[in-house]
Design a protein around this motif. Structure first.
Motif, PDB file in Angstrom:
ATOM      1  N   ILE A  91       0.819  -1.212   0.000  1.00 15.72           N
ATOM      2  CA  ILE A  91       0.000   0.000   0.000  1.00 15.72           C
ATOM      3  C   ILE A  91       0.857   1.269   0.000  1.00 15.72           C
ATOM      4  N   PRO A  92       1.893   1.380   0.860  1.00 13.79           N
ATOM      5  CA  PRO A  92       2.722   2.597   0.820  1.00 13.79           C
ATOM      6  C   PRO A  92       3.404   2.800  -0.534  1.00 13.79           C
ATOM      7  N   SER A  93       3.853   1.717  -1.149  1.00 10.42           N
ATOM      8  CA  SER A  93       4.482   1.813  -2.463  1.00 10.42           C
ATOM      9  C   SER A  93       3.497   2.335  -3.508  1.00 10.42           C
ATOM     10  N   PHE A  94       2.280   1.834  -3.482  1.00 11.29           N
ATOM     11  CA  PHE A  94       1.271   2.283  -4.443  1.00 11.29           C
ATOM     12  C   PHE A  94       0.894   3.746  -4.209  1.00 11.29           C
ATOM     13  N   GLU A  95       0.751   4.118  -2.960  1.00 14.31           N
ATOM     14  CA  GLU A  95       0.418   5.506  -2.634  1.00 14.31           C
ATOM     15  C   GLU A  95       1.497   6.453  -3.158  1.00 14.31           C
ATOM     16  N   ALA A  96       2.767   6.098  -2.939  1.00 17.12           N
ATOM     17  CA  ALA A  96       3.865   6.926  -3.409  1.00 17.12           C
ATOM     18  C   ALA A  96       3.924   6.949  -4.934  1.00 17.12           C
ATOM     19  N   SER A  97       3.546   5.851  -5.583  1.00 13.15           N
ATOM     20  CA  SER A  97       3.554   5.785  -7.045  1.00 13.15           C
ATOM     21  C   SER A  97       2.540   6.741  -7.656  1.00 13.15           C
ATOM     22  N   PHE A  98       1.347   6.755  -7.102  1.00 13.42           N
ATOM     23  CA  PHE A  98       0.337   7.697  -7.600  1.00 13.42           C
ATOM     24  C   PHE A  98       0.800   9.129  -7.365  1.00 13.42           C
ATOM     25  N   ALA A  99       1.407   9.380  -6.222  1.00 14.68           N
ATOM     26  CA  ALA A  99       1.899  10.726  -5.924  1.00 14.68           C
ATOM     27  C   ALA A  99       3.001  11.144  -6.896  1.00 14.68           C
ATOM     28  N   VAL A 118      -6.294  -3.330  -1.417  1.00 18.66           N
ATOM     29  CA  VAL A 118      -5.785  -2.371  -2.403  1.00 18.66           C
ATOM     30  C   VAL A 118      -6.926  -1.580  -3.017  1.00 18.66           C
ATOM     31  N   PHE A 119      -7.964  -2.260  -3.449  1.00 22.96           N
ATOM     32  CA  PHE A 119      -9.087  -1.551  -4.062  1.00 22.96           C
ATOM     33  C   PHE A 119      -9.772  -0.615  -3.062  1.00 22.96           C
ATOM     34  N   GLU A 120      -9.846  -1.053  -1.816  1.00 21.08           N
ATOM     35  CA  GLU A 120     -10.485  -0.204  -0.813  1.00 21.08           C
ATOM     36  C   GLU A 120      -9.615   0.997  -0.446  1.00 21.08           C
TER      37      GLU A 120
END
Length: 332
Positions: A71-79, A156-158
């Motif tokens: 989740i942290p990796s995905f959040e940073a990727s979108f950012a 992830v979806f949530e």
């Protein structure tokens, strides 16, 4: 007679050039979009890479603490600028899907065994960063930083109500595709976040039965399109194998596509197909090279409006905006 033949040949060549001249085609007019492979993660040496290589044991010296498929990796990727995040899934023994790359747990985590033969409850006890080392096992810089961080697909979806995701099936199990499709049907609110699927044909075909029109690609479909277009693309017609498809094209081979870049993209867009521009494929490399540095990014045509695949969204995202590379979100 020979002069007439020569003139005729020149006319044919001119006609072919005109049909496939990129300069005469109008750009699509859309900005390039980014697919972040595994989110922000630790890249590694690709030398001598095989399908059995434990890539966690050959990472480059860490510049951040993000762990792939978390989740942290995905959040940073979108950012950092990702439009779509690619992630890997496996079914678990207790009816869930876990987001994890490897077929087994032994390489990256402190667990063991085949991933799909474990329960989500067991996987949740593991340290996602346990096995990473950049110095042959002298130090393990991520050990202890990923405990309990391997997420389920539901999590992830949530966590990302506005995100889009490309799902990678890791097996050719038809039941896996059917179970995934059932999950998506049970959660129609997730459908728009499902950008597409790829991997082995079996689970993809099962998914498409329940979700017709979903973007997808797999090797047989990509090869069929490449062969058909190579043979007939000079006519400016798009063969059926390339229509309403998602096409993954290595940047090292893109110039071989008839009409590359503008005319090719215009044709495929008109035929309902998306283009993903991948990195340069090396001999014997079984992985998915991406557009991972400014030098490779500079080879992407200015007019290109499709998707680029990257393993370094923290570099490529800012570069597309004319900004310096940053570690999105900093060190954890």
């Amino acid at each position: 007679m020979w002069s007439r033949i020569g003139i005729g040949l020149l006319m044919i060549i001119a006609a072919l050039w005109t049909r496939n001249a990129s300069l005469l085609a109008k750009p699509i007019g859309e900005d390039v979009k980014i697919i972040a492979h595994r989110g922000i993660h630790h890249t590694y040496s690709r030398e001598g890479l095989t399908n059995q290589t434990c890539t966690a044991t050959r990472i480059f010296p860490p510049e951040h603490d993000f762990i792939e498929n978390t989740i942290p990796s995905f959040e940073a990727s979108f950012a950092a600028g990702a439009d779509v995040i690619e992630l890997d899934i496996h079914p678990t023994t207790d009816g869930h899907f876990v987001v994890f790359h490897d077929w087994t747990l032994d390489c990256r985590t402190d667990g063991e065994g085949v991933t799909r033969r474990a329960s989500l409850d067991y996987i949740k006890t593991l340290d996602a960063g346990y096995g990473y080392t950049a110095d042959g096992g002298e130090t393990f810089p991520l050990r202890g930083k990923g405990v309990g961080m391997i997420p389920s697909l539901t999590e992830v979806f949530e966590a990302f109500p506005d995100g889009q995701f490309l799902i990678n099936f890791k097996s050719n199990d038809l039941e896996e595709g059917a179970a995934f499709a059932a999950l998506m049907v049970a959660h129609p609110e997730w459908r728009e976040r499902l950008w597409g699927v790829y991997g082995a044909p079996g689970p993809i075909e099962e998914t498409l039965k329940a979700l017709p029109g979903l973007r997808y690609f797999h090797k047989p479909a990509l090869k069929a399109c490449a062969k058909s277009y190579l043979l007939t693309g000079w006519t400016a017609n798009v063969p059926a194998d390339c229509r309403n498809r998602t096409l993954a094209l290595p940047i090292s081979h893109a110039r071989l596509a008839w009409g590359w870049p503008r005319a090719f993209e215009a044709r495929m867009t008109a035929a309902g197909s998306d283009i993903i521009l991948m990195g340069e494929y090396g001999s014997g490399d079984p992985g998915t090279p991406g557009i991972d540095d400014p030098e490779t990014l500079a080879r992407v045509p200015d007019s290109f409006g499709g998707y680029i695949w990257t393993n370094r969204v923290e570099i490529i995202g800012p570069a597309l905006k004319g900004e310096d590379a940053v570690w999105a979100g900093g060190r954890q």
